[in-house]
Design a protein around this motif. Structure first.
Motif, PDB file in Angstrom:
ATOM      1  N   GLY A  20       0.760  -1.228   0.062  1.00 51.40           N
ATOM      2  CA  GLY A  20      -0.060  -0.070  -0.009  1.00 51.40           C
ATOM      3  C   GLY A  20       1.054   1.357  -0.168  1.00 51.40           C
ATOM      4  O   GLY A  20       0.249   2.360   0.310  1.00 51.40           O
ATOM      5  N   GLY A  21       2.312   0.953  -0.152  1.00 48.81           N
ATOM      6  CA  GLY A  21       2.910   2.384  -0.001  1.00 48.81           C
ATOM      7  C   GLY A  21       3.193   2.829  -1.231  1.00 48.81           C
ATOM      8  O   GLY A  21       3.537   4.274  -1.248  1.00 48.81           O
ATOM      9  N   LYS A  22       2.853   2.508  -2.277  1.00 47.79           N
ATOM     10  CA  LYS A  22       2.868   3.133  -3.993  1.00 47.79           C
ATOM     11  C   LYS A  22       1.490   3.064  -4.396  1.00 47.79           C
ATOM     12  O   LYS A  22       0.749   1.793  -4.400  1.00 47.79           O
ATOM     13  CB  LYS A  22       3.945   2.466  -4.682  1.00 47.79           C
ATOM     14  N   ASP A  37      -6.084  12.786 -27.548  1.00 44.54           N
ATOM     15  CA  ASP A  37      -6.493  12.458 -26.288  1.00 44.54           C
ATOM     16  C   ASP A  37      -5.320  11.212 -26.088  1.00 44.54           C
ATOM     17  O   ASP A  37      -4.824  10.355 -26.942  1.00 44.54           O
ATOM     18  CB  ASP A  37      -7.666  11.947 -26.283  1.00 44.54           C
ATOM     19  N   SER A  38      -5.129  11.302 -24.751  1.00 43.70           N
ATOM     20  CA  SER A  38      -4.058  10.114 -24.243  1.00 43.70           C
ATOM     21  C   SER A  38      -4.586   9.446 -22.982  1.00 43.70           C
ATOM     22  O   SER A  38      -5.275  10.428 -22.143  1.00 43.70           O
ATOM     23  CB  SER A  38      -2.819  10.769 -24.051  1.00 43.70           C
ATOM     24  N   THR A  39      -4.112   8.078 -22.633  1.00 42.68           N
ATOM     25  CA  THR A  39      -4.135   7.847 -21.426  1.00 42.68           C
ATOM     26  C   THR A  39      -2.603   7.738 -20.853  1.00 42.68           C
ATOM     27  O   THR A  39      -1.668   7.288 -21.702  1.00 42.68           O
ATOM     28  CB  THR A  39      -4.770   6.325 -21.601  1.00 42.68           C
ATOM     29  N   GLN A  40      -2.589   8.035 -19.729  1.00 42.98           N
ATOM     30  CA  GLN A  40      -1.283   8.209 -18.934  1.00 42.98           C
ATOM     31  C   GLN A  40      -1.367   7.544 -17.679  1.00 42.98           C
ATOM     32  O   GLN A  40      -2.232   7.375 -16.990  1.00 42.98           O
ATOM     33  CB  GLN A  40      -0.861   9.540 -18.635  1.00 42.98           C
ATOM     34  N   ALA A  41      -0.117   6.953 -17.367  1.00 42.65           N
ATOM     35  CA  ALA A  41       0.053   6.398 -16.074  1.00 42.65           C
ATOM     36  C   ALA A  41       1.164   6.898 -15.106  1.00 42.65           C
ATOM     37  O   ALA A  41       2.416   7.293 -15.891  1.00 42.65           O
ATOM     38  CB  ALA A  41       0.177   4.724 -15.894  1.00 42.65           C
ATOM     39  N   SER A  42       1.246   6.886 -13.961  1.00 41.67           N
ATOM     40  CA  SER A  42       2.282   7.396 -13.170  1.00 41.67           C
ATOM     41  C   SER A  42       2.486   6.489 -11.842  1.00 41.67           C
ATOM     42  O   SER A  42       1.380   5.999 -11.364  1.00 41.67           O
ATOM     43  CB  SER A  42       2.044   8.823 -12.711  1.00 41.67           C
ATOM     44  N   ILE A  43       3.538   6.661 -11.193  1.00 38.27           N
ATOM     45  CA  ILE A  43       3.539   5.986  -9.909  1.00 38.27           C
ATOM     46  C   ILE A  43       3.986   7.075  -8.793  1.00 38.27           C
ATOM     47  O   ILE A  43       4.607   7.902  -9.153  1.00 38.27           O
ATOM     48  CB  ILE A  43       4.704   5.044  -9.864  1.00 38.27           C
ATOM     49  N   ILE A  44       3.075   7.340  -7.831  1.00 39.29           N
ATOM     50  CA  ILE A  44       3.244   8.081  -6.760  1.00 39.29           C
ATOM     51  C   ILE A  44       3.377   7.404  -5.174  1.00 39.29           C
ATOM     52  O   ILE A  44       2.963   6.293  -5.067  1.00 39.29           O
ATOM     53  CB  ILE A  44       2.183   9.314  -6.432  1.00 39.29           C
ATOM     54  N   ALA A  45       3.899   7.925  -4.430  1.00 34.63           N
ATOM     55  CA  ALA A  45       3.843   7.313  -2.787  1.00 34.63           C
ATOM     56  C   ALA A  45       2.585   7.705  -2.117  1.00 34.63           C
ATOM     57  O   ALA A  45       1.960   8.698  -2.344  1.00 34.63           O
ATOM     58  CB  ALA A  45       5.000   7.762  -2.043  1.00 34.63           C
ATOM     59  N   ARG A  46       2.031   6.375  -1.787  1.00 31.17           N
ATOM     60  CA  ARG A  46       0.651   6.625  -0.849  1.00 31.17           C
ATOM     61  C   ARG A  46       0.927   8.145   0.120  1.00 31.17           C
ATOM     62  O   ARG A  46       1.728   8.461   0.573  1.00 31.17           O
ATOM     63  CB  ARG A  46       0.383   5.727  -0.079  1.00 31.17           C
ATOM     64  N   GLY A  47      -0.209   8.789   0.103  1.00 33.49           N
ATOM     65  CA  GLY A  47      -0.167  10.079   0.884  1.00 33.49           C
ATOM     66  C   GLY A  47       0.374  11.167   0.257  1.00 33.49           C
ATOM     67  O   GLY A  47       0.060  12.447   0.606  1.00 33.49           O
ATOM     68  N   ASP A  66      -8.310   1.400 -21.809  1.00 33.27           N
ATOM     69  CA  ASP A  66      -8.885   0.912 -20.643  1.00 33.27           C
ATOM     70  C   ASP A  66      -7.271  -0.032 -20.326  1.00 33.27           C
ATOM     71  O   ASP A  66      -6.981  -1.001 -20.833  1.00 33.27           O
ATOM     72  CB  ASP A  66      -9.675  -0.226 -20.730  1.00 33.27           C
ATOM     73  N   VAL A  67      -6.881   0.303 -19.080  1.00 32.61           N
ATOM     74  CA  VAL A  67      -5.360  -0.038 -18.713  1.00 32.61           C
ATOM     75  C   VAL A  67      -5.722  -0.990 -17.420  1.00 32.61           C
ATOM     76  O   VAL A  67      -6.232  -0.800 -16.425  1.00 32.61           O
ATOM     77  CB  VAL A  67      -4.523   1.206 -18.272  1.00 32.61           C
ATOM     78  N   ARG A  68      -4.985  -2.213 -17.582  1.00 34.81           N
ATOM     79  CA  ARG A  68      -4.871  -3.280 -16.546  1.00 34.81           C
ATOM     80  C   ARG A  68      -3.681  -2.838 -15.916  1.00 34.81           C
ATOM     81  O   ARG A  68      -2.627  -3.290 -16.267  1.00 34.81           O
ATOM     82  CB  ARG A  68      -5.213  -4.471 -17.176  1.00 34.81           C
ATOM     83  N   VAL A  69      -3.651  -3.192 -14.472  1.00 33.39           N
ATOM     84  CA  VAL A  69      -2.532  -2.870 -13.740  1.00 33.39           C
ATOM     85  C   VAL A  69      -2.365  -3.958 -12.755  1.00 33.39           C
ATOM     86  O   VAL A  69      -3.454  -4.289 -11.997  1.00 33.39           O
ATOM     87  CB  VAL A  69      -2.595  -1.705 -12.890  1.00 33.39           C
ATOM     88  N   ALA A  70      -1.324  -4.877 -12.589  1.00 37.40           N
ATOM     89  CA  ALA A  70      -1.276  -5.817 -11.581  1.00 37.40           C
ATOM     90  C   ALA A  70       0.151  -5.538 -10.877  1.00 37.40           C
ATOM     91  O   ALA A  70       0.972  -5.946 -11.777  1.00 37.40           O
ATOM     92  CB  ALA A  70      -1.411  -7.279 -12.104  1.00 37.40           C
ATOM     93  N   TRP A  71       0.202  -5.435  -9.710  1.00 43.28           N
ATOM     94  CA  TRP A  71       1.476  -5.489  -8.762  1.00 43.28           C
ATOM     95  C   TRP A  71       1.792  -6.874  -8.663  1.00 43.28           C
ATOM     96  O   TRP A  71       0.952  -7.902  -8.592  1.00 43.28           O
ATOM     97  CB  TRP A  71       1.185  -4.556  -7.681  1.00 43.28           C
ATOM     98  N   THR A  72       3.108  -7.240  -8.990  1.00 42.30           N
ATOM     99  CA  THR A  72       3.601  -8.600  -8.805  1.00 42.30           C
ATOM    100  C   THR A  72       4.720  -8.585  -7.697  1.00 42.30           C
ATOM    101  O   THR A  72       5.359  -9.542  -7.381  1.00 42.30           O
ATOM    102  CB  THR A  72       4.207  -9.076 -10.122  1.00 42.30           C
ATOM    103  N   GLY A  73       4.959  -7.291  -6.995  1.00 37.02           N
ATOM    104  CA  GLY A  73       5.796  -7.391  -5.639  1.00 37.02           C
ATOM    105  C   GLY A  73       5.618  -5.732  -5.538  1.00 37.02           C
ATOM    106  O   GLY A  73       5.186  -5.033  -6.176  1.00 37.02           O
ATOM    107  N   GLU A  74       6.636  -5.153  -4.710  1.00 39.56           N
ATOM    108  CA  GLU A  74       6.375  -3.986  -4.158  1.00 39.56           C
ATOM    109  C   GLU A  74       7.310  -3.228  -5.100  1.00 39.56           C
ATOM    110  O   GLU A  74       7.043  -1.932  -5.084  1.00 39.56           O
ATOM    111  CB  GLU A  74       7.135  -3.792  -2.875  1.00 39.56           C
ATOM    112  N   HIS A  75       8.041  -3.740  -5.997  1.00 35.56           N
ATOM    113  CA  HIS A  75       9.029  -3.071  -6.813  1.00 35.56           C
ATOM    114  C   HIS A  75       8.768  -3.523  -8.343  1.00 35.56           C
ATOM    115  O   HIS A  75       9.659  -3.595  -9.133  1.00 35.56           O
ATOM    116  CB  HIS A  75      10.484  -3.264  -6.471  1.00 35.56           C
TER     117      HIS A  75
END
Length: 103
Positions: A20-22, A37-47, A66-75
């Protein structure tokens, strides 16, 4: 939109890492007739607050996807598109300490 050339950014979804940290934040961006038009993604720290002006993107594709995101670990995170990205403008393999794999 306010003013010539202004963009409208609509947050679609945020995906939390296992601890839950990112967050992967996915947005749709529309800037008017002269910019596709575009679809964009970023990573931020929680909070932290997401800002389209100051948060770097690791992904940008044409049109609203429609972007699918799956975390496979913390990094590590997997990114996919339904039905599939039309044109990819930016596709980084890393965002900070997070490895990004595309499907």
């Amino acid at each position: 939109m306010s003013g010539f050339g202004a963009c409208r950014v609509v947050r679609q979804k945020a995906y939390a890492s296992p601890s839950g940290g990112k967050l992967v934040v996915v947005v749709w961006k529309a800037c008017g007739a002269n910019v596709p038009d575009s679809t964009q993604a970023s990573i931020i720290a929680r909070g932290r607050t997401f800002s389209p002006e100051s948060t770097p993107t690791f992904l940008s594709v044409r049109e609203h996807q429609d972007v699918r995101v799956a975390w496979t670990g913390e990094h590590a995170v997997r990114i996919g598109f339904i039905p599939g990205a039309a044109q990819i403008d930016k596709r980084d393999q890393r965002a900070g300490d997070v490895a990004i794999n595309y499907e």
